[in-house]
Design an enzyme around this catalytic site. Structure first.
Site, PDB file in Angstrom:
ATOM      1  N   ARG A  29      -5.627   5.051   0.029  1.00  0.00           N
ATOM      2  CA  ARG A  29      -4.527   5.231   0.998  1.00  0.00           C
ATOM      3  C   ARG A  29      -3.786   6.493   0.599  1.00  0.00           C
ATOM      4  O   ARG A  29      -3.267   6.600  -0.512  1.00  0.00           O
ATOM      5  CB  ARG A  29      -3.573   4.029   0.970  1.00  0.00           C
ATOM      6  CG  ARG A  29      -2.250   4.336   1.647  1.00  0.00           C
ATOM      7  CD  ARG A  29      -1.376   3.121   1.845  1.00  0.00           C
ATOM      8  NE  ARG A  29      -1.925   2.241   2.843  1.00  0.00           N
ATOM      9  CZ  ARG A  29      -1.234   1.274   3.440  1.00  0.00           C
ATOM     10  NH1 ARG A  29       0.024   1.061   3.131  1.00  0.00           N
ATOM     11  NH2 ARG A  29      -1.797   0.505   4.348  1.00  0.00           N
ATOM     12  N   HIS A  75      -5.812   4.363  10.655  1.00  0.00           N
ATOM     13  CA  HIS A  75      -5.675   3.131   9.856  1.00  0.00           C
ATOM     14  C   HIS A  75      -6.768   2.154  10.316  1.00  0.00           C
ATOM     15  O   HIS A  75      -6.500   1.132  10.932  1.00  0.00           O
ATOM     16  CB  HIS A  75      -4.271   2.545  10.053  1.00  0.00           C
ATOM     17  CG  HIS A  75      -3.884   1.520   9.031  1.00  0.00           C
ATOM     18  ND1 HIS A  75      -4.716   1.142   7.990  1.00  0.00           N
ATOM     19  CD2 HIS A  75      -2.756   0.779   8.886  1.00  0.00           C
ATOM     20  CE1 HIS A  75      -4.093   0.223   7.260  1.00  0.00           C
ATOM     21  NE2 HIS A  75      -2.909  -0.021   7.781  1.00  0.00           N
ATOM     22  N   GLN A  88      -6.825  -1.768   9.465  1.00  0.00           N
ATOM     23  CA  GLN A  88      -5.858  -2.541  10.237  1.00  0.00           C
ATOM     24  C   GLN A  88      -6.369  -2.777  11.655  1.00  0.00           C
ATOM     25  O   GLN A  88      -6.330  -3.898  12.162  1.00  0.00           O
ATOM     26  CB  GLN A  88      -4.506  -1.814  10.270  1.00  0.00           C
ATOM     27  CG  GLN A  88      -3.463  -2.553  11.087  1.00  0.00           C
ATOM     28  CD  GLN A  88      -3.029  -3.866  10.439  1.00  0.00           C
ATOM     29  OE1 GLN A  88      -2.611  -3.880   9.294  1.00  0.00           O
ATOM     30  NE2 GLN A  88      -3.142  -4.967  11.168  1.00  0.00           N
ATOM     31  N   ASP A 148       4.447  -0.339  16.638  1.00  0.00           N
ATOM     32  CA  ASP A 148       4.505  -0.008  15.212  1.00  0.00           C
ATOM     33  C   ASP A 148       5.849   0.693  14.983  1.00  0.00           C
ATOM     34  O   ASP A 148       6.536   1.063  15.950  1.00  0.00           O
ATOM     35  CB  ASP A 148       3.316   0.910  14.855  1.00  0.00           C
ATOM     36  CG  ASP A 148       3.161   1.166  13.358  1.00  0.00           C
ATOM     37  OD1 ASP A 148       3.825   0.483  12.546  1.00  0.00           O
ATOM     38  OD2 ASP A 148       2.369   2.066  12.992  1.00  0.00           O
ATOM     39  N   CYS A 179       1.284  -4.270  13.123  1.00  0.00           N
ATOM     40  CA  CYS A 179       0.567  -4.211  11.838  1.00  0.00           C
ATOM     41  C   CYS A 179       1.455  -4.565  10.652  1.00  0.00           C
ATOM     42  O   CYS A 179       0.939  -4.910   9.595  1.00  0.00           O
ATOM     43  CB  CYS A 179      -0.057  -2.833  11.659  1.00  0.00           C
ATOM     44  SG  CYS A 179       1.143  -1.493  11.548  1.00  0.00           S
ATOM     45  N   ARG A 235      -6.396  -9.498   7.708  1.00  0.00           N
ATOM     46  CA  ARG A 235      -6.778  -8.345   6.877  1.00  0.00           C
ATOM     47  C   ARG A 235      -7.721  -8.795   5.764  1.00  0.00           C
ATOM     48  O   ARG A 235      -8.704  -8.120   5.445  1.00  0.00           O
ATOM     49  CB  ARG A 235      -5.531  -7.676   6.249  1.00  0.00           C
ATOM     50  CG  ARG A 235      -4.605  -6.964   7.213  1.00  0.00           C
ATOM     51  CD  ARG A 235      -5.220  -5.712   7.803  1.00  0.00           C
ATOM     52  NE  ARG A 235      -5.552  -4.707   6.792  1.00  0.00           N
ATOM     53  CZ  ARG A 235      -4.700  -3.823   6.288  1.00  0.00           C
ATOM     54  NH1 ARG A 235      -3.447  -3.779   6.714  1.00  0.00           N
ATOM     55  NH2 ARG A 235      -5.082  -2.934   5.382  1.00  0.00           N
TER      56      ARG A 235
HETATM   57  N1   CP Z   1      -0.255  -3.056   7.707  1.00  0.00           N
HETATM   58  C1   CP Z   1      -0.382  -2.523   6.483  1.00  0.00           C
HETATM   59  O1   CP Z   1      -1.264  -1.723   6.207  1.00  0.00           O
HETATM   60  O2   CP Z   1       0.520  -2.983   5.572  1.00  0.00           O
HETATM   61  P1   CP Z   1       0.799  -2.381   4.130  1.00  0.00           P
HETATM   62  O3   CP Z   1       1.419  -1.037   4.303  1.00  0.00           O
HETATM   63  O4   CP Z   1       1.739  -3.377   3.496  1.00  0.00           O
HETATM   64  O5   CP Z   1      -0.507  -2.280   3.376  1.00  0.00           O
HETATM   65  N1  NVA Z   2       2.180   3.758  10.976  1.00  0.00           N
HETATM   66  C1  NVA Z   2       2.583   3.086   9.756  1.00  0.00           C
HETATM   67  C2  NVA Z   2       1.634   1.965   9.448  1.00  0.00           C
HETATM   68  C3  NVA Z   2       1.971   1.183   8.205  1.00  0.00           C
HETATM   69  C4  NVA Z   2       0.988   0.122   7.889  1.00  0.00           C
HETATM   70  C5  NVA Z   2       2.630   4.093   8.612  1.00  0.00           C
HETATM   71  O1  NVA Z   2       1.738   4.930   8.537  1.00  0.00           O
HETATM   72  O2  NVA Z   2       3.569   4.037   7.827  1.00  0.00           O
END
Ligand code: CP
Ligand code: NVA
Length: 300
Positions: free
Chosen positions: A101, A128, A131, A218, A258, A286
């Site tokens: 990530r 993502h 997700q 989101d 998400c 997930r």
């Molecule tokens: N939805 C999601 O990816 O959550 P986190 O940022 O907690 O991993």
């Molecule tokens: N769009 C958000 C998703 C978090 C899971 C971010 O990138 O922070």
């Protein structure tokens, strides 16, 4: 067999997504007892915060018989400037898969190019996929499939919106995005989706939601955009998913998010906690979906 990565939804075909969904369903029902990751290790690199991704990958690896290593970029040499291509080659000598990530999507592509083990994208500024693969599983679970379904995306044209466009392209459902001017999704990803299925962008939230089977949103400021939060709060005024907006959707429509969520901003408390909300099922899923992905990519 060459190694397979999962950096974006289109890395899997419609048939392969179907197989992942079937496997995840068996895992969720407790019908799957195999341990395809026995003796194997997953390295998990995090340059951004996480609750769901970190915990579900770690627990999922353990449940498949393997071991997961949490590697914060603050603690590994990558954070001090060791090149990604070197990190990829070193980790490949120790582990059987890498989940990452981070910010730049190109960093994940570079990691995948130089790693000899499967690489899984755990979120970038662009995409993502883990997700959204989970979200299409959740759609399948509650709506009975994808054919003939319309999904509404309300708010930022961010990493989630881009991955929803990819999912619509591969699976063929309709996607309607309501985004304010200047916050549209990635142009190339939108054009790719448009070539494959029925997608549209509007500034009219009601137009996007009318008759939709799933309504999605989101946060307005994603990780890394904290400095723009105030300006975004103004730009997204009017893009809140409220009970009144949900009434325009199909009668049995589900609400998806998400997480983490900001109640009172992109979604009202009553929708978030209401009977149409599937947000905690999504969060649970997930685990099942990523286990199915790991069994597929790393289990061989
Ligand atoms: N939805 C999601 O990816 O959550 P986190 O940022 O907690 O991993
Ligand atoms: N769009 C958000 C998703 C978090 C899971 C971010 O990138 O922070």
């Amino acid at each position: 067999m060459p190694k397979r990565d999962f950096l974006a939804i289109p890395d899997l075909s419609r048939e392969e997504i179907g197989a992942v969904v079937d496997l995840a369903q068996r895992m969720k029902r407790g019908e799957y007892r195999d341990r395809p990751l026995e003796g194997k290790t997953l390295a998990m690199i995090f340059t951004k915060s996480s609750t769901r991704t970190r915990v579900s990958f770690e627990v999922g690896t353990l449940q498949l018989g393997g071991h997961a290593l949490f590697l914060s970029s603050r603690d590994i040499q990558l954070g001090r400037g060791e090149p990604i291509r070197d990190t990829a080659r070193v980790l490949s000598r120790y582990v059987d898969g890498i989940m990452i990530r981070t910010f730049a999507h190109s960093d994940v592509e570079e990691l995948a190019r130089h790693a000899s083990v499967p690489v899984i994208n755990g979120l970038t500024d662009l995409l993502h996929p883990c997700q959204v693969l989970t979200d299409v599983f959740t759609m399948h679970e509650y709506l009975g499939g994808w054919d003939g379904k319309a999904v509404a995306w309300i708010g930022d044209g961010n990493n989630m919106a881009n991955s929803w466009l990819n999912a619509a392209a591969v699976l063929g459902f309709e996607l309607r995005l309501a985004c304010p001017e200047g916050y549209e999704p990635n142009h190339d990803i939108f054009e790719f989706a448009k070539a494959h299925t029925n997608v549209m962008i509007t500034e009219d939230v009601e137009e996007a939601v009318r008759g939709a089977h799933a309504v999605n949103t989101d946060v307005w400021a994603s990780m890394g955009q904290e400095g723009e939060a105030e300006q975004r709060m103004l730009a997204f005024k009017g893009y809140q998913v409220s009970a009144a907006l949900m009434k325009l959707a199909a009668r049995d429509a589900i609400f998806l998010h998400c997480l983490p969520a900001h109640r009172g901003e992109e979604v009202t408390e009553d929708v978030f906690e209401g009977p149409q909300s599937r947000v905690f099922d999504q969060a649970e899923n997930r685990l099942h979906v990523q286990k199915a992905v790991m069994a597929t990519l790393m289990g061989g």
